[in-house]
Write an enzyme that holds these catalytic residues in place. Structure first.
Site, PDB file in Angstrom:
ATOM      1  N   CYS A   2      72.040  -3.562  33.669  1.00 56.89           N
ATOM      2  CA  CYS A   2      73.330  -3.030  33.230  1.00 56.89           C
ATOM      3  C   CYS A   2      73.142  -2.244  31.924  1.00 56.89           C
ATOM      4  O   CYS A   2      72.341  -2.601  31.082  1.00 56.89           O
ATOM      5  CB  CYS A   2      74.394  -4.084  32.976  1.00 56.89           C
ATOM      6  SG  CYS A   2      74.745  -5.105  34.401  1.00 56.89           S
ATOM      7  N   ARG A  27      69.006   1.305  34.282  1.00 57.63           N
ATOM      8  CA  ARG A  27      69.207  -0.127  34.043  1.00 57.63           C
ATOM      9  C   ARG A  27      70.033  -0.802  35.140  1.00 57.63           C
ATOM     10  O   ARG A  27      70.189  -2.025  35.149  1.00 57.63           O
ATOM     11  CB  ARG A  27      69.908  -0.344  32.693  1.00 57.63           C
ATOM     12  CG  ARG A  27      69.108   0.134  31.506  1.00 57.63           C
ATOM     13  CD  ARG A  27      69.915  -0.019  30.237  1.00 57.63           C
ATOM     14  NE  ARG A  27      70.194  -1.407  29.955  1.00 57.63           N
ATOM     15  CZ  ARG A  27      69.410  -2.215  29.257  1.00 57.63           C
ATOM     16  NH1 ARG A  27      68.284  -1.756  28.757  1.00 57.63           N
ATOM     17  NH2 ARG A  27      69.742  -3.457  29.047  1.00 57.63           N
ATOM     18  N   TRP A  75      74.160  -3.494  37.353  1.00 57.28           N
ATOM     19  CA  TRP A  75      73.188  -4.098  38.275  1.00 57.28           C
ATOM     20  C   TRP A  75      73.785  -5.454  38.631  1.00 57.28           C
ATOM     21  O   TRP A  75      73.902  -6.335  37.775  1.00 57.28           O
ATOM     22  CB  TRP A  75      71.835  -4.252  37.598  1.00 57.28           C
ATOM     23  CG  TRP A  75      70.771  -4.733  38.538  1.00 57.28           C
ATOM     24  CD1 TRP A  75      70.103  -3.985  39.465  1.00 57.28           C
ATOM     25  CD2 TRP A  75      70.256  -6.062  38.638  1.00 57.28           C
ATOM     26  NE1 TRP A  75      69.210  -4.781  40.135  1.00 57.28           N
ATOM     27  CE2 TRP A  75      69.274  -6.059  39.660  1.00 57.28           C
ATOM     28  CE3 TRP A  75      70.515  -7.260  37.985  1.00 57.28           C
ATOM     29  CZ2 TRP A  75      68.560  -7.196  40.034  1.00 57.28           C
ATOM     30  CZ3 TRP A  75      69.812  -8.396  38.346  1.00 57.28           C
ATOM     31  CH2 TRP A  75      68.836  -8.352  39.367  1.00 57.28           C
ATOM     32  N   ASN A  99      77.005  -6.777  29.405  1.00 57.84           N
ATOM     33  CA  ASN A  99      75.658  -6.836  29.978  1.00 57.84           C
ATOM     34  C   ASN A  99      75.109  -8.225  29.668  1.00 57.84           C
ATOM     35  O   ASN A  99      75.137  -8.641  28.515  1.00 57.84           O
ATOM     36  CB  ASN A  99      74.797  -5.736  29.324  1.00 57.84           C
ATOM     37  CG  ASN A  99      73.329  -5.883  29.640  1.00 57.84           C
ATOM     38  OD1 ASN A  99      72.954  -6.506  30.628  1.00 57.84           O
ATOM     39  ND2 ASN A  99      72.485  -5.309  28.792  1.00 57.84           N
ATOM     40  N   GLY A 100      74.642  -8.927  30.707  1.00 60.12           N
ATOM     41  CA  GLY A 100      74.126 -10.288  30.499  1.00 60.12           C
ATOM     42  C   GLY A 100      74.755 -11.234  31.501  1.00 60.12           C
ATOM     43  O   GLY A 100      75.275 -10.797  32.528  1.00 60.12           O
ATOM     44  N   GLU A 479      49.115  -5.170  41.629  1.00 58.97           N
ATOM     45  CA  GLU A 479      49.947  -4.099  41.085  1.00 58.97           C
ATOM     46  C   GLU A 479      50.159  -2.986  42.123  1.00 58.97           C
ATOM     47  O   GLU A 479      51.264  -2.457  42.264  1.00 58.97           O
ATOM     48  CB  GLU A 479      49.306  -3.556  39.790  1.00 58.97           C
ATOM     49  CG  GLU A 479      49.993  -2.379  39.139  1.00 58.97           C
ATOM     50  CD  GLU A 479      51.447  -2.619  38.749  1.00 58.97           C
ATOM     51  OE1 GLU A 479      51.929  -3.759  38.830  1.00 58.97           O
ATOM     52  OE2 GLU A 479      52.114  -1.629  38.414  1.00 58.97           O
ATOM     53  N   LYS A 483      53.802  -1.861  43.512  1.00 65.09           N
ATOM     54  CA  LYS A 483      54.283  -0.477  43.464  1.00 65.09           C
ATOM     55  C   LYS A 483      54.790  -0.054  44.836  1.00 65.09           C
ATOM     56  O   LYS A 483      55.864   0.520  44.963  1.00 65.09           O
ATOM     57  CB  LYS A 483      53.180   0.503  43.038  1.00 65.09           C
ATOM     58  CG  LYS A 483      52.770   0.529  41.609  1.00 65.09           C
ATOM     59  CD  LYS A 483      53.778   1.084  40.638  1.00 65.09           C
ATOM     60  CE  LYS A 483      54.766   0.034  40.189  1.00 65.09           C
ATOM     61  NZ  LYS A 483      54.395  -0.817  39.107  1.00 65.09           N
ATOM     62  N   GLU A 486      58.101  -1.859  45.851  1.00 68.61           N
ATOM     63  CA  GLU A 486      59.266  -1.440  45.076  1.00 68.61           C
ATOM     64  C   GLU A 486      59.881  -0.152  45.582  1.00 68.61           C
ATOM     65  O   GLU A 486      61.087  -0.035  45.658  1.00 68.61           O
ATOM     66  CB  GLU A 486      58.847  -1.171  43.622  1.00 68.61           C
ATOM     67  CG  GLU A 486      58.779  -2.365  42.741  1.00 68.61           C
ATOM     68  CD  GLU A 486      58.505  -1.945  41.303  1.00 68.61           C
ATOM     69  OE1 GLU A 486      57.408  -1.422  41.039  1.00 68.61           O
ATOM     70  OE2 GLU A 486      59.373  -2.149  40.452  1.00 68.61           O
ATOM     71  N   HIS A 502      40.496 -17.237  54.087  1.00 67.70           N
ATOM     72  CA  HIS A 502      41.099 -18.574  54.012  1.00 67.70           C
ATOM     73  C   HIS A 502      42.511 -18.599  54.603  1.00 67.70           C
ATOM     74  O   HIS A 502      43.298 -19.486  54.277  1.00 67.70           O
ATOM     75  CB  HIS A 502      41.102 -19.077  52.569  1.00 67.70           C
ATOM     76  CG  HIS A 502      39.710 -19.235  52.022  1.00 67.70           C
ATOM     77  ND1 HIS A 502      38.849 -20.221  52.458  1.00 67.70           N
ATOM     78  CD2 HIS A 502      39.005 -18.487  51.135  1.00 67.70           C
ATOM     79  CE1 HIS A 502      37.688 -20.097  51.843  1.00 67.70           C
ATOM     80  NE2 HIS A 502      37.751 -19.042  51.038  1.00 67.70           N
ATOM     81  N   LYS A 598      65.627  -1.222  35.666  1.00 68.16           N
ATOM     82  CA  LYS A 598      64.465  -1.013  34.801  1.00 68.16           C
ATOM     83  C   LYS A 598      64.249  -2.177  33.850  1.00 68.16           C
ATOM     84  O   LYS A 598      63.126  -2.556  33.574  1.00 68.16           O
ATOM     85  CB  LYS A 598      64.667   0.289  34.015  1.00 68.16           C
ATOM     86  CG  LYS A 598      63.486   0.670  33.137  1.00 68.16           C
ATOM     87  CD  LYS A 598      62.285   1.072  33.953  1.00 68.16           C
ATOM     88  CE  LYS A 598      61.066   1.342  33.133  1.00 68.16           C
ATOM     89  NZ  LYS A 598      59.840   1.293  33.938  1.00 68.16           N
TER      90      LYS A 598
END
Ligand code: M6R
Length: 603
Positions: A2, A27, A75, A99-100, A479, A483, A486, A502, A598
């Protein structure tokens, strides 16, 4: 997680709020909204989805003259991305953006409902405005009512509230979510980060947790948690926004991949001498009595930490453990004071990571943060900080921040190696020469990009991807998989090459894509055997290496390097471009992928 903006002044309030929100859209982009109070009348606009929708809705709205306004890009946490759940949230005569997360919102909601309050949304935020108005009825003073409401809120917040009972005032409070005040010429602003304020303000006031107060056109009143008056410190704001624009690239992510050579040079600048690493910001005392390093982070930053743990043990000969912040918070961890607690974060605001930093401090550990945002909550909280100098990263999928984190970690492992005499001067000098060469290894050549672009069309389907590697190439595999997930929404996993047999190898068939990281300078033969095992079971193999591999279906050739860390950095670029091009072919929103944000300032 947010973004919020606020404005007091005579200029075009709508454009200022919307421009600010577009800088913060990374955000969160589930919905957006603005509320403007002018001549005791509210104008309110909300739209689901990207900011563009709100812009279209407000086309005919042209407020002129003095006004106050607040805006929000969401968000979603509590309640679906609907218009009713979009901020600003309304009371009888007031609006709020937040925001929060308000953790005790349910009990507050219950109590307010028994007082006759009717809730319109499913959000935690809406309780704030009703709580304020409930106290206002009793206390009559808006400031007193705002404080009484704050006293009842538990959780993380950055809040802006406007009300007809104080029509020239914005009330604000910050606790655990970022917010700053911008000081322009005859106008004042609020924002969740400094980017929206560049060009509008020369000075800013960074707010600290617990701080609250109000702004009018003539006054800035900031108070501590216990409502004692504070004299806020004004800080200068950078003047150029250029680096935050796309500069001809299709996406911010693409621009940020291409920028890596430059930002790595910036990160190295002034920190290398012949056989020493210089971190002016560090006092050697930080490492006195330290026998272990604990690294803690989330997402991409966790992957850089995991890769760093190999370097710390190998070069500095110091015990190193790595923790996922959201797990560490609740595991009732053992913390001993001979451990240096290091958090890693691009934003410096990630709620889980920030909380672990506070836990470590409460347990009496020394703390260090590796971060990309100066003045962020983590930088302000930790005992010491090293900035990664990646510049503003706008793509939700982190690229250049990861690259610079890895550079800082490599340097830090050598800095410690020197302090602990675990490498000779000659070995250090050799490593430093290698560090100097990283910027050249990450330059994107047209041939490499074109090769990956063409190859990407073969990887748009299948039932999954396994990215595999050993040693530092295992976190790099994690990573690479993150990527791809996402921004392509395809299923991908990162795995240690030697672990496939395994269990996961049971999945192998031609529709299982293996992206094999095969560095020539580190455990090549071991990795090769693991990839052969997958090839024998008909998995489709895409090998990334400096040498051709005859069992691969596809091959992305990197340059020949003399050290595995150079192979690491070049493969990192390959994986970033690979995800980017797949995402482009699938028609996805590369910079703002679905369901993400973000900066994750909720737990
Ligand atoms: O700002 P941080 O580095 O603390 O963020 C941690 C993660 O949320 C972040 O790395 C996330 O995984 C990225 N979107 C990955 O590309």
């Amino acid at each position: 997680m947010c973004g919020i903006v606020g404005y007091i002044g005579k200029n075009s309030v709508k454009d200022i709020l919307l421009d600010g929100l577009s800088e913060l859209e990374y955000r969160g982009y589930d919905s957006a909204g603005i509320a403007v109070l002018q001549d005791s009348n509210f104008s309110i606009y909300k739209a689901v989805g990207k900011l563009e929708n709100l812009k279209n809705k407000t086309k005919e709205f042209h407020p002129k003259g003095f006004s106050i306004g607040i805006g929000h890009t969401r968000w979603a946490t509590h309640g679906k991305p609907t218009e009713l759940n979009a901020h600003p949230h309304i009371g009888e005569n007031s609006y709020v953006v937040h925001n929060g997360i308000i953790e005790n919102y349910q009990e507050l909601k219950q109590r307010l409902s028994t007082e006759g309050v009717h809730f319109l949304s499913q959000t935690d935020t809406e309780v704030i405005v009703h709580l304020f108005e409930s106290h206002l009825k009793r206390l009559k003073s808006p400031l007193e009512a705002f404080r009484a409401a704050l006293d009842e809120l538990h959780g993380a917040y950055a809040i802006l509230l406007i009300t007809k009972s104080a029509p020239d005032t914005i009330f604000f409070a910050k606790n655990g979510s970022p917010m700053l005040i911008g000081l322009g010429k005859d106008e004042k602003h609020f924002a969740s980060s400094d980017t929206p304020l560049i060009g509008l303000c020369k000075d800013v006031i960074y707010l600290y947790d617990g701080e609250n107060g109000y702004l009018t056109s003539d006054a800035i009143e900031v108070f501590s948690k216990s409502y004692e008056k504070i004299t806020p410190v004004h800080k200068a704001l950078p003047t150029s926004k250029l680096s935050a624009q796309k500069e001809g690239y299709r996406f911010f992510m693409e621009k940020e991949i291409y920028e890596q050579s430059q930002v790595i040079s910036d990160t190295l600048m002034g920190r290398l001498s012949k056989d020493t690493i210089l971190f002016e910001e560090l006092d050697e005392k930080l490492f006195e009595g330290i026998n272990e390093i604990k690294l803690c982070a989330c997402g991409t930053s966790y992957h850089s930490a995991l890769a760093a743990s190999y370097l710390f043990e190998r070069f500095a000969k110091i015990r190193c453990s790595v923790e996922i912040a959201s797990e560490f918070r609740y595991k009732e961890p053992m913390m001993s004071k001979d451990t240096l607690f290091v958090v890693i974060s691009q934003s410096g605001e990630t709620a889980d990571t920030l909380e672990t930093l506070k836990m470590a401090q409460a347990a009496g550990l020394k703390t260090l943060v590796i971060c990309n945002v100066d003045n962020s909550s983590m930088v302000r909280a930790a005992d010491a900080s090293i900035l990664t100098r990646a510049g503003i990263e706008k793509g939700v999928a982190s690229t250049k921040a990861f690259a610079t984190q890895m550079v800082v970690f490599w340097m830090l492992s050598l800095y410690l190696a020197k302090l602990r005499s675990s490498l000779t001067s000659a070995q250090l000098a050799e490593q430093i020469l290698l560090l100097r060469e990283i910027p050249a290894t990450v330059v994107v050549s047209d041939d490499l990009h074109e090769k990956i672009r063409r190859l990407s069309k073969r990887y748009l389907h299948g039932h999954g991807f396994f990215f595999i590697g050993r040693d530092v190439f295992y976190p790099l595999a994690l990573e690479g998989a993150l990527k791809l997930k996402e921004i392509s929404y395809l299923h991908a996993e990162g795995y240690p090459s030697g672990e496939m047999k395994h269990g996961p190898i049971a999945l192998a068939d031609p529709e299982l894509f293996t992206i094999a990281l095969m560095p020539v300078n580190l455990l090549y033969d071991k990795t090769k055997s693991n990839v052969e095992e997958l090839s024998a079971r008909d998995s489709t193999i895409c090998a990334i290496s400096a040498v051709a591999f005859d069992k691969a279906d596809d091959f992305i050739q990197i340059k020949e390097h003399k050290h595995y860390m150079h192979e690491f950095f070049e493969m990192m670029v390959v994986l970033q471009l690979f995800s980017l091009e797949i995402s482009v072919r699938l028609g996805n929103d590369v910079d703002m992928p679905r369901n993400l944000a973000k900066s994750v300032t909720v737990e």
